[in-house]
Motif scaffolding. Sequence first.
Motif, PDB file in Angstrom:
ATOM      1  N   ILE A 218     -13.228  -3.982 -24.749  1.00 30.39           N
ATOM      2  CA  ILE A 218     -12.876  -2.287 -25.385  1.00 30.39           C
ATOM      3  C   ILE A 218     -12.063  -2.791 -26.484  1.00 30.39           C
ATOM      4  CG2 ILE A 218     -12.427   0.052 -25.403  1.00 30.39           C
ATOM      5  CD1 ILE A 218     -12.845   0.243 -22.482  1.00 30.39           C
ATOM      6  N   LYS A 219     -11.573  -3.012 -26.818  1.00 27.28           N
ATOM      7  CA  LYS A 219     -10.126  -3.017 -27.946  1.00 27.28           C
ATOM      8  C   LYS A 219     -10.822  -3.935 -29.164  1.00 27.28           C
ATOM      9  CE  LYS A 219      -6.377  -5.127 -27.122  1.00 27.28           C
ATOM     10  NZ  LYS A 219      -5.017  -5.719 -26.841  1.00 27.28           N
ATOM     11  N   THR A 220     -11.361  -5.274 -28.800  1.00 26.67           N
ATOM     12  CA  THR A 220     -12.738  -6.165 -29.179  1.00 26.67           C
ATOM     13  C   THR A 220     -13.122  -5.151 -30.672  1.00 26.67           C
ATOM     14  OG1 THR A 220     -12.036  -7.898 -28.436  1.00 26.67           O
ATOM     15  CG2 THR A 220     -13.876  -7.748 -29.679  1.00 26.67           C
ATOM     16  N   ALA A 221     -13.451  -4.283 -29.296  1.00 25.38           N
ATOM     17  CA  ALA A 221     -15.361  -3.170 -30.201  1.00 25.38           C
ATOM     18  C   ALA A 221     -14.408  -2.062 -31.618  1.00 25.38           C
ATOM     19  CB  ALA A 221     -15.719  -2.399 -29.104  1.00 25.38           C
ATOM     20  N   ALA A 222     -13.362  -2.065 -30.913  1.00 26.20           N
ATOM     21  CA  ALA A 222     -12.293  -0.594 -31.789  1.00 26.20           C
ATOM     22  C   ALA A 222     -11.467  -1.394 -32.784  1.00 26.20           C
ATOM     23  CB  ALA A 222     -11.484   0.305 -30.869  1.00 26.20           C
ATOM     24  N   GLN A 223     -11.012  -2.304 -32.304  1.00 23.43           N
ATOM     25  CA  GLN A 223     -10.189  -3.391 -33.749  1.00 23.43           C
ATOM     26  C   GLN A 223     -11.418  -3.650 -35.382  1.00 23.43           C
ATOM     27  OE1 GLN A 223      -8.980  -6.955 -32.382  1.00 23.43           O
ATOM     28  NE2 GLN A 223      -6.929  -5.514 -31.564  1.00 23.43           N
ATOM     29  N   GLN A 224     -12.941  -3.733 -34.738  1.00 24.86           N
ATOM     30  CA  GLN A 224     -13.315  -3.872 -35.987  1.00 24.86           C
ATOM     31  C   GLN A 224     -13.436  -3.022 -37.302  1.00 24.86           C
ATOM     32  OE1 GLN A 224     -14.384  -7.028 -35.734  1.00 24.86           O
ATOM     33  NE2 GLN A 224     -13.403  -7.555 -33.596  1.00 24.86           N
ATOM     34  N   PRO A 225     -13.838  -2.801 -38.348  1.00 24.33           N
ATOM     35  CA  PRO A 225     -13.710  -2.476 -39.163  1.00 24.33           C
ATOM     36  C   PRO A 225     -14.709  -0.923 -39.341  1.00 24.33           C
ATOM     37  CG  PRO A 225     -13.395  -4.012 -40.391  1.00 24.33           C
ATOM     38  CD  PRO A 225     -13.492  -4.972 -39.296  1.00 24.33           C
ATOM     39  N   GLU A 226     -15.784  -1.589 -39.476  1.00 25.17           N
ATOM     40  CA  GLU A 226     -16.748  -0.660 -39.293  1.00 25.17           C
ATOM     41  C   GLU A 226     -17.051   0.587 -38.644  1.00 25.17           C
ATOM     42  OE1 GLU A 226     -18.415  -4.461 -37.505  1.00 25.17           O
ATOM     43  OE2 GLU A 226     -16.579  -3.692 -38.938  1.00 25.17           O
ATOM     44  N   VAL A 227     -15.857   0.179 -37.132  1.00 24.97           N
ATOM     45  CA  VAL A 227     -16.443   1.069 -36.402  1.00 24.97           C
ATOM     46  C   VAL A 227     -15.212   2.526 -36.249  1.00 24.97           C
ATOM     47  CG1 VAL A 227     -15.839   1.050 -34.403  1.00 24.97           C
ATOM     48  CG2 VAL A 227     -16.625  -0.688 -34.518  1.00 24.97           C
ATOM     49  N   GLN A 228     -16.357   3.532 -36.367  1.00 27.83           N
ATOM     50  CA  GLN A 228     -15.450   4.918 -36.397  1.00 27.83           C
ATOM     51  C   GLN A 228     -14.818   5.340 -35.073  1.00 27.83           C
ATOM     52  OE1 GLN A 228     -15.605   7.119 -39.214  1.00 27.83           O
ATOM     53  NE2 GLN A 228     -14.299   8.373 -38.372  1.00 27.83           N
ATOM     54  N   ARG A 229     -15.893   4.724 -34.450  1.00 29.34           N
ATOM     55  CA  ARG A 229     -15.353   5.442 -32.546  1.00 29.34           C
ATOM     56  C   ARG A 229     -15.797   4.786 -31.837  1.00 29.34           C
ATOM     57  NH1 ARG A 229     -13.484  10.072 -35.181  1.00 29.34           N
ATOM     58  NH2 ARG A 229     -14.030  11.811 -34.592  1.00 29.34           N
ATOM     59  N   VAL A 230     -15.132   4.640 -30.717  1.00 27.49           N
ATOM     60  CA  VAL A 230     -14.912   4.090 -29.284  1.00 27.49           C
ATOM     61  C   VAL A 230     -15.190   5.397 -28.297  1.00 27.49           C
ATOM     62  CG1 VAL A 230     -15.160   2.275 -27.694  1.00 27.49           C
ATOM     63  CG2 VAL A 230     -14.848   2.186 -29.854  1.00 27.49           C
ATOM     64  N   LEU A 231     -16.140   5.632 -27.516  1.00 25.93           N
ATOM     65  CA  LEU A 231     -16.158   6.922 -26.838  1.00 25.93           C
ATOM     66  C   LEU A 231     -16.390   5.765 -24.981  1.00 25.93           C
ATOM     67  CD1 LEU A 231     -18.418   8.904 -28.086  1.00 25.93           C
ATOM     68  CD2 LEU A 231     -16.377   8.746 -28.719  1.00 25.93           C
ATOM     69  N   VAL A 232     -15.780   6.858 -24.019  1.00 25.93           N
ATOM     70  CA  VAL A 232     -15.307   5.940 -22.992  1.00 25.93           C
ATOM     71  C   VAL A 232     -15.184   7.104 -22.060  1.00 25.93           C
ATOM     72  CG1 VAL A 232     -14.574   3.624 -23.958  1.00 25.93           C
ATOM     73  CG2 VAL A 232     -12.763   5.511 -23.142  1.00 25.93           C
ATOM     74  N   ASN A 233     -15.134   7.224 -20.743  1.00 21.40           N
ATOM     75  CA  ASN A 233     -15.021   7.962 -20.285  1.00 21.40           C
ATOM     76  C   ASN A 233     -13.418   8.681 -20.200  1.00 21.40           C
ATOM     77  OD1 ASN A 233     -14.011   8.459 -16.833  1.00 21.40           O
ATOM     78  ND2 ASN A 233     -16.187   9.076 -17.220  1.00 21.40           N
ATOM     79  N   ALA A 234     -13.165   9.336 -20.079  1.00 27.94           N
ATOM     80  CA  ALA A 234     -11.390   9.510 -19.833  1.00 27.94           C
ATOM     81  C   ALA A 234     -10.037   9.267 -18.588  1.00 27.94           C
ATOM     82  CB  ALA A 234     -11.483  11.396 -19.771  1.00 27.94           C
ATOM     83  N   VAL A 235     -10.753   8.826 -17.976  1.00 24.77           N
ATOM     84  CA  VAL A 235      -9.878   7.723 -16.888  1.00 24.77           C
ATOM     85  C   VAL A 235      -9.663   6.459 -17.850  1.00 24.77           C
ATOM     86  CG1 VAL A 235     -10.462   6.921 -14.242  1.00 24.77           C
ATOM     87  CG2 VAL A 235     -11.428   9.166 -14.822  1.00 24.77           C
ATOM     88  N   ILE A 236     -10.883   6.247 -18.223  1.00 22.94           N
ATOM     89  CA  ILE A 236     -10.888   4.874 -18.880  1.00 22.94           C
ATOM     90  C   ILE A 236      -9.594   5.208 -20.189  1.00 22.94           C
ATOM     91  CG2 ILE A 236     -11.928   2.894 -20.148  1.00 22.94           C
ATOM     92  CD1 ILE A 236     -14.466   2.882 -18.127  1.00 22.94           C
ATOM     93  N   LYS A 237      -9.607   5.800 -20.480  1.00 27.43           N
ATOM     94  CA  LYS A 237      -8.897   6.277 -21.986  1.00 27.43           C
ATOM     95  C   LYS A 237      -7.347   6.195 -21.364  1.00 27.43           C
ATOM     96  CE  LYS A 237      -6.576   7.559 -26.152  1.00 27.43           C
ATOM     97  NZ  LYS A 237      -6.984   6.607 -27.293  1.00 27.43           N
ATOM     98  N   LYS A 238      -6.981   6.807 -20.556  1.00 25.17           N
ATOM     99  CA  LYS A 238      -6.004   7.272 -20.259  1.00 25.17           C
ATOM    100  C   LYS A 238      -5.343   5.933 -19.330  1.00 25.17           C
ATOM    101  CE  LYS A 238      -3.780   9.790 -16.305  1.00 25.17           C
ATOM    102  NZ  LYS A 238      -3.817  11.048 -15.366  1.00 25.17           N
ATOM    103  N   GLU A 239      -6.073   4.261 -18.737  1.00 25.16           N
ATOM    104  CA  GLU A 239      -5.633   3.586 -18.284  1.00 25.16           C
ATOM    105  C   GLU A 239      -5.750   2.638 -19.029  1.00 25.16           C
ATOM    106  OE1 GLU A 239      -4.790  -0.134 -15.542  1.00 25.16           O
ATOM    107  OE2 GLU A 239      -4.891   2.236 -15.565  1.00 25.16           O
TER     108      GLU A 239
END
Length: 345
Positions: A218-239
């Motif tokens: 997930i981190k690798t996806a979100a670190q890309q500058p062209e990415v606006q959002r990465v959507l995941v389940n709330a349980v995953i976001k909390k972890e």
Amino acid sequence: MFARIVTLFALSVAIAAGALAATGRAALAQTSAAATTAPLPAPKPVNAEQSKEASPAEQKDLTEREKTQSAKQLFGSVQLPSIGKAVSIGYYPRGCLSGGVEFPVNGPTWQVMRLSRNRNWGHPNLIHFLEKFAPLAAKATGWNGILVGDLAQPRGGPSPSDHASHQTGLDVDIWFMPMPDRVLTKEERDTVQAISLVSDDWKHLNTKTWTPQHVEFIKTAAQQPEVQRVLVNAVIKKELCRVEAKKPHAWLAKVRPWYKHHDHIHVRLKCPNDSPNCKAQAAVPGDDGCGSKELDRWLTDKVLRPSIGEPGKPAKPMMLSALPPACKAVLESPANRTNLANDKH
């Protein structure tokens, strides 16, 4: 020929109008860390064999269907992209895609799933992102590669099932399941189920499937500058918030909770510079999204198990007229056979 000229003229005018308004994811083997991404093939000139214009009878039939069929029926029935420059039009859940490019179903570090849906099309920015992200994710996680779910339909637009967004060629679902060390068959790609990282009660992690590698994925996806959002389940976001709390995590602000998203990440790219008629999503708030009040709200029964009232009248389907005007020209445009991937399906 006259019908084709009119259609092309309408498409050019619609996209130009948008410009003026803006002004005033088994494959082969795991690649090494030094693997490079192959560039997209150079565009081929459009000719009569590559693009067949609609006959007067076909054009009349399409015009009639536009009046009676929903937008998802119209766009869901198109098998090839439109001619013209690749442009994302409208907003992520209400738009279309001109000049869509096909993402190859097999790559050194990726395989595309659910091939029967014909949803492996996107804006060139999305194709380039996946070609770059796949080897990066493989290196970060130690996986063979990634399994790519839906991108967009050939001309974007509303799809018959599963998605409200994915309409402009800038959204992609990527599974939490690592790519196997062999090439999956077409049948397997349509029947294999993605793994869930969330428990059956939707309030805890599934400890049988969750691994530290998923954080890096997930981190690798979100670190890309062209990415606006990465959507995941709330349980995953909390972890993620718990694991990354004492580390630099500016990337975590892009990762936001959304319904389901327990078996894949949904990556959304920013509007391309070449698409003035693409409506951008609001920037993420200034915080990291780890506030306990907000995350806990997503895990309440009110959100997880909403009460269902008396059935009312079914919602009216979205018609073509509800999309940006340029989408009508995209739908009616001749098919482009030059943007097909070079791999064999």
